[in-house]
Design an enzyme around this catalytic site. Structure first.
Site, PDB file in Angstrom:
ATOM      1  CG  HIS A  34      34.251  32.590  51.531  1.00  0.00           C
ATOM      2  ND1 HIS A  34      34.808  33.817  51.776  1.00  0.00           N
ATOM      3  CD2 HIS A  34      35.238  31.843  50.956  1.00  0.00           C
ATOM      4  CE1 HIS A  34      36.068  33.825  51.382  1.00  0.00           C
ATOM      5  NE2 HIS A  34      36.358  32.649  50.867  1.00  0.00           N
ATOM      6  N   GLY A 144      33.535  27.714  44.302  1.00  0.00           N
ATOM      7  CA  GLY A 144      33.062  28.890  43.574  1.00  0.00           C
ATOM      8  C   GLY A 144      33.558  28.915  42.139  1.00  0.00           C
ATOM      9  CD  GLN A 145      32.335  29.234  36.827  1.00  0.00           C
ATOM     10  OE1 GLN A 145      31.756  28.156  36.961  1.00  0.00           O
ATOM     11  NE2 GLN A 145      33.311  29.423  35.972  1.00  0.00           N
TER      12      GLN A 145
HETATM   13  P1  AMP Z   1      39.080  30.819  49.314  1.00  0.00           P
HETATM   14  O1  AMP Z   1      38.808  31.095  50.753  1.00  0.00           O
HETATM   15  O2  AMP Z   1      39.486  32.024  48.542  1.00  0.00           O
HETATM   16  O3  AMP Z   1      39.948  29.613  49.086  1.00  0.00           O
HETATM   17  O4  AMP Z   1      37.680  30.431  48.690  1.00  0.00           O
HETATM   18  C1  AMP Z   1      36.908  29.365  49.204  1.00  0.00           C
HETATM   19  C2  AMP Z   1      35.813  29.026  48.235  1.00  0.00           C
HETATM   20  O5  AMP Z   1      34.978  30.172  48.032  1.00  0.00           O
HETATM   21  C3  AMP Z   1      36.364  28.645  46.849  1.00  0.00           C
HETATM   22  O6  AMP Z   1      35.613  27.556  46.342  1.00  0.00           O
HETATM   23  C4  AMP Z   1      36.151  29.898  46.058  1.00  0.00           C
HETATM   24  O7  AMP Z   1      36.008  29.657  44.678  1.00  0.00           O
HETATM   25  C5  AMP Z   1      34.847  30.414  46.657  1.00  0.00           C
HETATM   26  N1  AMP Z   1      34.689  31.840  46.373  1.00  0.00           N
HETATM   27  C6  AMP Z   1      35.611  32.820  46.592  1.00  0.00           C
HETATM   28  N2  AMP Z   1      35.150  34.000  46.138  1.00  0.00           N
HETATM   29  C7  AMP Z   1      33.913  33.765  45.611  1.00  0.00           C
HETATM   30  C8  AMP Z   1      32.914  34.571  44.975  1.00  0.00           C
HETATM   31  N3  AMP Z   1      33.108  35.869  44.782  1.00  0.00           N
HETATM   32  N4  AMP Z   1      31.777  33.982  44.568  1.00  0.00           N
HETATM   33  C9  AMP Z   1      31.581  32.646  44.741  1.00  0.00           C
HETATM   34  N5  AMP Z   1      32.466  31.823  45.345  1.00  0.00           N
HETATM   35  C10 AMP Z   1      33.619  32.375  45.766  1.00  0.00           C
END
Ligand code: AMP
Length: 278
Positions: A34, A144-145
């Site tokens: 994040h 995030g990818q």
């Molecule tokens: P989330 O809180 O899981 O909904 O994630 C929020 C954002 O962080 C989303 O755009 C995810 O794709 C990104 N994200 C989560 N894990 C990773 C990671 N390991 N690397 C890059 N971006 C991430």
């Protein structure tokens, strides 16, 4: 840093913010993945905003909504440390008040792979992202990818509904052993954590077979499955697929730029990951 939970106040603050404004939507339990998005938003925009909202509508019945890790004070400290200007922390009731009835369906792209295993998931994602983009009206939004299909869904929704922001996809941040950072990694027992890098190892085996000239997707899939089968902690593989990254159509022949994705169950924990070939 201003922390705002009221929707009208957030919209007004974003309306008055110095532009360009970059937005990072999250569900909290923040980690370096994040924060890599936050740093990019901060570096590329005059105003950096983040949202923290565990979106109930993207969880299916029996999924981990109640157990999802939450630590707002820690998340706010991390965001303040990165110099974020605005943080939106809405309540469930404010984003989904009584009588809420409008949903964003993204069509076919949201129904396959993750969408097939988690029916309604991308409807929930698309709806909340649409709402957040409408409230914040950012110039750029960062994703995030790691959540490869989600990025395709969000690009489709932004295009179809003329929402405006540039969608920026940032690389997956991994632990030193290759495991993609995820808030859900916290659910892994120490033994499961030791086994979890097998997910990226399987995708890496697929990728090296592709680099050595194998383009047949059934053969590439088999390479990944061989690696996954070698780890006894793997309880199930929901899919190993190779898709074109825009339409998310499954391919029989892996062309450069194709995305290889998998979803693997280790213990009760479902881990997703992907690599882009080429
Ligand atoms: P989330 O809180 O899981 O909904 O994630 C929020 C954002 O962080 C989303 O755009 C995810 O794709 C990104 N994200 C989560 N894990 C990773 C990671 N390991 N690397 C890059 N971006 C991430």
């Amino acid at each position: 840093m201003r922390v705002i939970s009221d929707t009208g106040e957030m919209a007004a603050s974003c309306g008055n913010a110095v532009r360009p404004l970059g937005l990072v939507p999250t569900m909290g339990a923040l980690h370096e993945g994040h924060l890599s998005l936050v740093r990019r938003a901060k570096a590329e925009n005059a105003t950096a905003a983040a949202t923290i909202f565990v979106n109930p509508t993207q969880f299916g019945p029996g999924e981990d909504l109640a157990a999802y890790p939450r630590d707002l004070p820690r998340d706010l400290d991390l965001l303040a440390g990165e110099g974020v200007d605005l943080v939106f922390t809405p309540t469930q009731e404010s984003l989904y008040p009584a009588g809420f009835a409008t949903w964003v369906e993204v069509g076919e792209i949201g129904e396959k792979l993750e969408g097939a295993v988690r029916p309604g998931h991308f409807r929930g994602v698309a709806t909340v992202v649409c709402k957040l983009l409408s409230i914040v009206r950012p110039d750029r939004a960062y994703f995030g990818q790691k959540d490869g299909q989600q990025t395709a869904v969000i690009k489709q929704l932004t295009r179809d509904l003329d929402l405006g922001p540039e969608i920026i996809v940032c690389p997956t941040i991994r632990e030193s052993d290759g495991l993609a950072l995820s808030s859900r990694n916290a659910y892994l027992t120490p033994e499961q954590r030791q086994a979890a890098p097998v997910v990226y190892q399987a995708l890496s085996a697929l990728e090296s077979a592709w680099k050595s000239g194998t383009t047949s997707v059934p053969e590439l899939r088999e390479r990944a499955l061989e690696v996954l089968r070698s780890e006894p902690s793997v309880e199930g593989v929901d899919y190993v697929a190779v898709v074109d990254p825009n339409g998310f159509h499954e391919l029989d022949t892996a062309l450069p730029g194709a995305m290889a994705l998998t979803a693997v169950r280790i213990g009760g924990v479902r881990l997703i990951d992907n690599v882009v070939l080429g």
